[in-house]
Design a protein around this motif. Structure first.
Motif, PDB file in Angstrom:
ATOM      1  N   TYR A  56      30.700  36.791  17.192  1.00 35.16           N
ATOM      2  CA  TYR A  56      31.551  37.209  16.071  1.00 35.16           C
ATOM      3  C   TYR A  56      32.430  38.372  16.515  1.00 35.16           C
ATOM      4  N   PRO A  57      33.456  38.117  17.358  1.00 30.77           N
ATOM      5  CA  PRO A  57      34.267  39.240  17.859  1.00 30.77           C
ATOM      6  C   PRO A  57      35.128  39.850  16.762  1.00 30.77           C
ATOM      7  N   ALA A  58      35.353  41.127  16.892  1.00 29.56           N
ATOM      8  CA  ALA A  58      36.273  41.812  15.980  1.00 29.56           C
ATOM      9  C   ALA A  58      37.693  41.320  16.271  1.00 29.56           C
ATOM     10  N   PRO A  59      38.584  41.399  15.298  1.00 31.39           N
ATOM     11  CA  PRO A  59      39.933  40.853  15.481  1.00 31.39           C
ATOM     12  C   PRO A  59      40.715  41.459  16.647  1.00 31.39           C
ATOM     13  N   ASP A  60      40.530  42.735  16.967  1.00 28.66           N
ATOM     14  CA  ASP A  60      41.323  43.372  18.003  1.00 28.66           C
ATOM     15  C   ASP A  60      40.589  43.514  19.339  1.00 28.66           C
ATOM     16  N   THR A  61      39.472  42.858  19.526  1.00 28.89           N
ATOM     17  CA  THR A  61      38.708  42.982  20.772  1.00 28.89           C
ATOM     18  C   THR A  61      38.647  41.640  21.480  1.00 28.89           C
ATOM     19  N   SER A  62      38.448  41.728  22.787  1.00 27.41           N
ATOM     20  CA  SER A  62      38.224  40.479  23.527  1.00 27.41           C
ATOM     21  C   SER A  62      36.767  40.092  23.334  1.00 27.41           C
ATOM     22  N   GLY A  63      36.535  38.839  23.252  1.00 25.26           N
ATOM     23  CA  GLY A  63      35.184  38.365  22.963  1.00 25.26           C
ATOM     24  C   GLY A  63      34.335  38.157  24.181  1.00 25.26           C
ATOM     25  N   GLY A  64      34.766  38.607  25.362  1.00 18.81           N
ATOM     26  CA  GLY A  64      33.989  38.382  26.578  1.00 18.81           C
ATOM     27  C   GLY A  64      34.335  37.038  27.196  1.00 18.81           C
ATOM     28  N   LYS A  65      33.615  36.674  28.224  1.00 18.65           N
ATOM     29  CA  LYS A  65      33.857  35.415  28.932  1.00 18.65           C
ATOM     30  C   LYS A  65      32.809  34.399  28.500  1.00 18.65           C
ATOM     31  N   PRO A  66      33.249  33.197  28.166  1.00 21.18           N
ATOM     32  CA  PRO A  66      32.265  32.163  27.829  1.00 21.18           C
ATOM     33  C   PRO A  66      31.535  31.661  29.076  1.00 21.18           C
ATOM     34  N   ILE A  67      30.368  31.095  28.855  1.00 22.28           N
ATOM     35  CA  ILE A  67      29.543  30.590  29.954  1.00 22.28           C
ATOM     36  C   ILE A  67      30.251  29.465  30.701  1.00 22.28           C
ATOM     37  N   SER A  68      31.064  28.699  30.017  1.00 19.80           N
ATOM     38  CA  SER A  68      31.774  27.605  30.683  1.00 19.80           C
ATOM     39  C   SER A  68      32.704  28.130  31.782  1.00 19.80           C
ATOM     40  N   GLU A  69      33.320  29.286  31.563  1.00 18.85           N
ATOM     41  CA  GLU A  69      34.166  29.877  32.607  1.00 18.85           C
ATOM     42  C   GLU A  69      33.328  30.344  33.790  1.00 18.85           C
ATOM     43  N   ALA A  70      32.160  30.883  33.522  1.00 15.57           N
ATOM     44  CA  ALA A  70      31.276  31.320  34.601  1.00 15.57           C
ATOM     45  C   ALA A  70      30.821  30.125  35.441  1.00 15.57           C
ATOM     46  N   LEU A  74      31.581  29.478  39.385  1.00 15.15           N
ATOM     47  CA  LEU A  74      30.537  29.265  40.385  1.00 15.15           C
ATOM     48  C   LEU A  74      30.766  27.992  41.184  1.00 15.15           C
ATOM     49  N   PHE A  75      31.139  26.900  40.515  1.00 18.00           N
ATOM     50  CA  PHE A  75      31.380  25.657  41.243  1.00 18.00           C
ATOM     51  C   PHE A  75      32.628  25.750  42.120  1.00 18.00           C
ATOM     52  N   THR A  76      33.614  26.508  41.678  1.00 15.52           N
ATOM     53  CA  THR A  76      34.809  26.699  42.504  1.00 15.52           C
ATOM     54  C   THR A  76      34.462  27.499  43.757  1.00 15.52           C
ATOM     55  N   ILE A  77      33.710  28.566  43.611  1.00 17.03           N
ATOM     56  CA  ILE A  77      33.298  29.374  44.761  1.00 17.03           C
ATOM     57  C   ILE A  77      32.419  28.551  45.694  1.00 17.03           C
ATOM     58  N   TRP A  78      31.524  27.770  45.138  1.00 13.70           N
ATOM     59  CA  TRP A  78      30.638  26.917  45.929  1.00 13.70           C
ATOM     60  C   TRP A  78      31.468  25.944  46.768  1.00 13.70           C
ATOM     61  N   THR A  79      32.465  25.317  46.151  1.00 11.33           N
ATOM     62  CA  THR A  79      33.326  24.376  46.866  1.00 11.33           C
ATOM     63  C   THR A  79      34.123  25.093  47.956  1.00 11.33           C
ATOM     64  N   LEU A  80      34.663  26.264  47.658  1.00 11.45           N
ATOM     65  CA  LEU A  80      35.430  27.014  48.656  1.00 11.45           C
ATOM     66  C   LEU A  80      34.555  27.460  49.828  1.00 11.45           C
ATOM     67  N   LEU A  81      33.308  27.807  49.564  1.00 11.27           N
ATOM     68  CA  LEU A  81      32.403  28.175  50.655  1.00 11.27           C
ATOM     69  C   LEU A  81      32.088  26.977  51.538  1.00 11.27           C
ATOM     70  N   ILE A  82      31.940  25.808  50.951  1.00 15.34           N
ATOM     71  CA  ILE A  82      31.712  24.593  51.748  1.00 15.34           C
ATOM     72  C   ILE A  82      32.918  24.316  52.634  1.00 15.34           C
ATOM     73  N   VAL A  83      34.113  24.414  52.064  1.00 16.30           N
ATOM     74  CA  VAL A  83      35.332  24.181  52.837  1.00 16.30           C
ATOM     75  C   VAL A  83      35.470  25.232  53.940  1.00 16.30           C
ATOM     76  N   ALA A  84      35.207  26.493  53.628  1.00 17.64           N
ATOM     77  CA  ALA A  84      35.302  27.554  54.635  1.00 17.64           C
ATOM     78  C   ALA A  84      34.294  27.331  55.759  1.00 17.64           C
ATOM     79  N   SER A  85      33.093  26.897  55.439  1.00 19.87           N
ATOM     80  CA  SER A  85      32.090  26.612  56.466  1.00 19.87           C
ATOM     81  C   SER A  85      32.523  25.452  57.355  1.00 19.87           C
ATOM     82  N   PHE A  86      33.102  24.436  56.761  1.00 15.19           N
ATOM     83  CA  PHE A  86      33.583  23.289  57.529  1.00 15.19           C
ATOM     84  C   PHE A  86      34.707  23.713  58.472  1.00 15.19           C
ATOM     85  N   VAL A  87      35.681  24.455  57.954  1.00 14.47           N
ATOM     86  CA  VAL A  87      36.806  24.911  58.772  1.00 14.47           C
ATOM     87  C   VAL A  87      36.305  25.827  59.890  1.00 14.47           C
ATOM     88  N   PHE A  88      35.388  26.712  59.577  1.00 10.55           N
ATOM     89  CA  PHE A  88      34.832  27.600  60.584  1.00 10.55           C
ATOM     90  C   PHE A  88      34.094  26.805  61.655  1.00 10.55           C
TER      91      PHE A  88
END
Length: 111
Positions: A56-70, A74-88
């Motif tokens: 229930y965020p107040a009208p003038d405040t940010s409500g934080g980050k939803p779990i879906s963004e987190a 995480l899956f984006t970072i996981w994918t980038l680490l796999i690609v970086a490991s492959f390239v390395f």
């Protein structure tokens, strides 16, 4: 006991100020290989610093980050680490072929 300028005494040896190019590159690659998992772990910890979403965020405040963004992060970072490991891994394989031939550069011949 006096020593001349070039005499280091018994038990001491001179160490080179510079290492050869192959050894230097090999050490830097080993350093990268050691740091990649630590860098990935730090990136995985970033969502823990995000503010919790307020149901229930107040009208003038940010409500934080939803779990879906987190989860997306995480899956984006996981994918980038796999690609970086492959390239390395591909880069290490290519550089190792040059090192085992005894050359510093792909166009040079071994002495």
């Amino acid at each position: 006991m006096s020593h001349s300028g070039d005499d280091w005494g018994e038990g001491r040896q001179r160490t080179a100020l510079f290492v050869e190019r192959k050894a230097y590159r090999r050490r830097r690659l080993m350093d990268i290989a050691r740091l990649l998992p630590l860098f990935g772990a730090l990136l995985f910890l970033v969502p823990l610093m995000w503010p919790n979403p307020d149901p229930y965020p107040a009208p003038d405040t940010s409500g934080g980050k939803p779990i879906s963004e987190a989860i997306t992060y995480l899956f984006t970072i996981w994918t980038l680490l796999i690609v970086a490991s492959f390239v390395f891994g591909v880069a290490v394989r290519r550089w190792a072929e040059n090192w085992t031939e005894g050359t510093d550069k792909p166009g040079e011949e071994a002495p």
